[in-house]
Design an enzyme around this catalytic site. Structure first.
Site, PDB file in Angstrom:
ATOM      1  N   LYS A 158       0.838  -1.197   0.000  1.00  0.00           N
ATOM      2  CA  LYS A 158       0.000   0.000   0.000  1.00  0.00           C
ATOM      3  C   LYS A 158       0.877   1.253   0.000  1.00  0.00           C
ATOM      4  O   LYS A 158       2.095   1.179   0.236  1.00  0.00           O
ATOM      5  CB  LYS A 158      -0.918   0.004   1.220  1.00  0.00           C
ATOM      6  CG  LYS A 158      -0.180   0.059   2.557  1.00  0.00           C
ATOM      7  CD  LYS A 158      -1.141  -0.007   3.728  1.00  0.00           C
ATOM      8  CE  LYS A 158      -0.367   0.053   5.057  1.00  0.00           C
ATOM      9  NZ  LYS A 158      -1.270   0.021   6.220  1.00  0.00           N
ATOM     10  N   TYR A 197      11.685  31.735   4.074  1.00  0.00           N
ATOM     11  CA  TYR A 197      10.427  32.387   4.378  1.00  0.00           C
ATOM     12  C   TYR A 197      10.315  32.775   5.843  1.00  0.00           C
ATOM     13  O   TYR A 197      10.761  32.046   6.738  1.00  0.00           O
ATOM     14  CB  TYR A 197       9.250  31.469   4.024  1.00  0.00           C
ATOM     15  CG  TYR A 197       9.010  31.323   2.538  1.00  0.00           C
ATOM     16  CD1 TYR A 197       8.780  32.432   1.727  1.00  0.00           C
ATOM     17  CD2 TYR A 197       9.008  30.066   1.947  1.00  0.00           C
ATOM     18  CE1 TYR A 197       8.549  32.298   0.362  1.00  0.00           C
ATOM     19  CE2 TYR A 197       8.774  29.914   0.589  1.00  0.00           C
ATOM     20  CZ  TYR A 197       8.550  31.047  -0.194  1.00  0.00           C
ATOM     21  OH  TYR A 197       8.322  30.897  -1.537  1.00  0.00           O
TER      22      TYR A 197
END
Length: 372
Positions: free
Chosen positions: A38, A264
């Site tokens: 998965k 940032y």
């Protein structure tokens, strides 16, 4: 091995084979092996890994959702595939692609029986999950009588397996809880098998249970993280090796003046002249913001370089003050030899599962040692 010229995830199938053989060596010769693929095979490459394991003789695969199973079928995977989280909207896709659904509550069980009956399907293989303490999906003891009644009165499905999931098989301090889960599972499955008149496969072992609780091997085991090189303990991890290596390169080097900021929100401000390197990967590639501001790190020419400032969408900046490096040099984010995904994840107070399954599919996959 060629140096990285961009961000790449190298996947070594030879190491995958070693991990498979090690885990398989713990089993009785009659015990089947299910590989959990998965989440893009835990962030690697589900199609490549499933086809390789199929060639090695794997017995079963498991995926989380039907779409993952459909992709494997379209790639030529023919081994049985268990869908762990069945949703009613996916019934058509499941049947059309011969996937095997986990039916975990009365609603989904009755809905699938109705679907197969309406389509004149008989004995479609399904899997019944029991909740023995994880409290996520599965029938509980209070559902047992109703479950047996429904299963006895249908011919459209046949139970391929009865299974459950251990909550803390890697934590030996929770041994008492785990042993109670095992006992509850035995009672529940014996009752269902008696009621339906045949004995489906039983499976309960994840990677840690394969290693720590051989009494849970039953008819089949389910290995996920162990195949990819992590044993959930230092003792067992020494016998497993991570199959993936995440590498990138230095795009640019800056010399930052005292008091200057990086990134940032000016999250990093230098207290001295600082040398920084910008790398072409960021939170869109799976290196989340939790690794910023000195928590996470990479390795450049054998030296740890901490991530500084906030992680950007496509870039991170690292402190390379005192590290001999230049633009174009290779950078190791995690691998088997330098820094494991476990160690990097721990630096940000998370787990290897979260880190490796987050690696974006835009990161180029490079497959090594494909020959069986």
């Amino acid at each position: 091995m060629p140096k990285a010229q961009q961000t790449v995830l190298e996947i070594d199938l030879g190491v995958l084979k070693q991990n498979f053989n090690y885990l398989n060596s713990k089993l009785n010769s009659k015990t089947k092996f299910l590989a959990v693929v998965k989440a893009f095979a835990y962030g690697n490459d589900a199609t490549t890994i499933a086809k390789y394991l199929q060639a090695l003789g794997i017995d079963y695969f498991a995926v989380a959702y039907a779409e993952e199973g459909v992709a494997l079928r379209q790639a030529g995977v023919t081994v049985p595939i268990l869908v762990l989280h069945t949703l009613e909207v996916n019934f058509d896709a499941i049947v059309d692609n011969q996937l095997e659904p986990n039916l975990y509550n009365t609603k989904i069980l009755k809905a699938f029986i109705a679907f197969t009956s309406q389509n004149a399907i008989a004995n479609y293989p399904v899997h019944i999950k029991f909740n023995t303490g994880l409290n996520r999906l599965g029938f509980g003891a209070n559902d047992l009588d109703a479950l047996k009644q429904v299963l006895k009165n249908t011919r459209s499905v046949k139970v391929a397996s009865l299974f459950s999931h251990l909550a803390a098989s890697e934590d030996l301090e929770e041994r008492e809880f785990t042993l109670q889960q095992i006992q509850d599972f035995k009672v529940l499955t014996a009752s269902v098998s008696s009621a339906i008149g045949y004995t489906p496969m039983l499976h309960m072992s994840n990677t840690s249970a394969i290693l720590n609780y051989p009494e849970t091997h039953f008819d089949m085991v389910r290995a996920g993280i162990g195949l990819y090189g992590y044993g959930n303990s230092k003792k067992e991890s020494q016998f497993l090796k991570p199959i993936a290596r995440l590498k990138t390169v230095i795009s640019q080097i800056h010399t930052i003046a005292t008091g200057a900021s990086v990134g940032y929100n000016r999250a990093y401000k230098s207290t001295a002249v600082t040398r920084t390197a910008t790398l072409p990967l960021g939170h869109a590639d799976g290196i989340g913001r939790i690794y910023g501001n000195g928590k996470g790190f990479v390795t450049i020419n054998g030296n740890k370089a901490p991530i500084i400032g906030n992680v950007c969408m496509d870039m991170i900046m690292v402190n390379v003050t005192g590290i001999a490096c230049e633009e174009g040099d290779e950078v190791v984010v995690f691998d088997a030899e330098t820094t494991s995904a476990e160690a990097l994840a721990a630096s940000a107070n998370t787990i290897s599962y979260e880190l490796i399954t987050s690696i974006s599919q835009r990161v180029k996959r490079v497959i090594l040692n494909e020959v069986i």
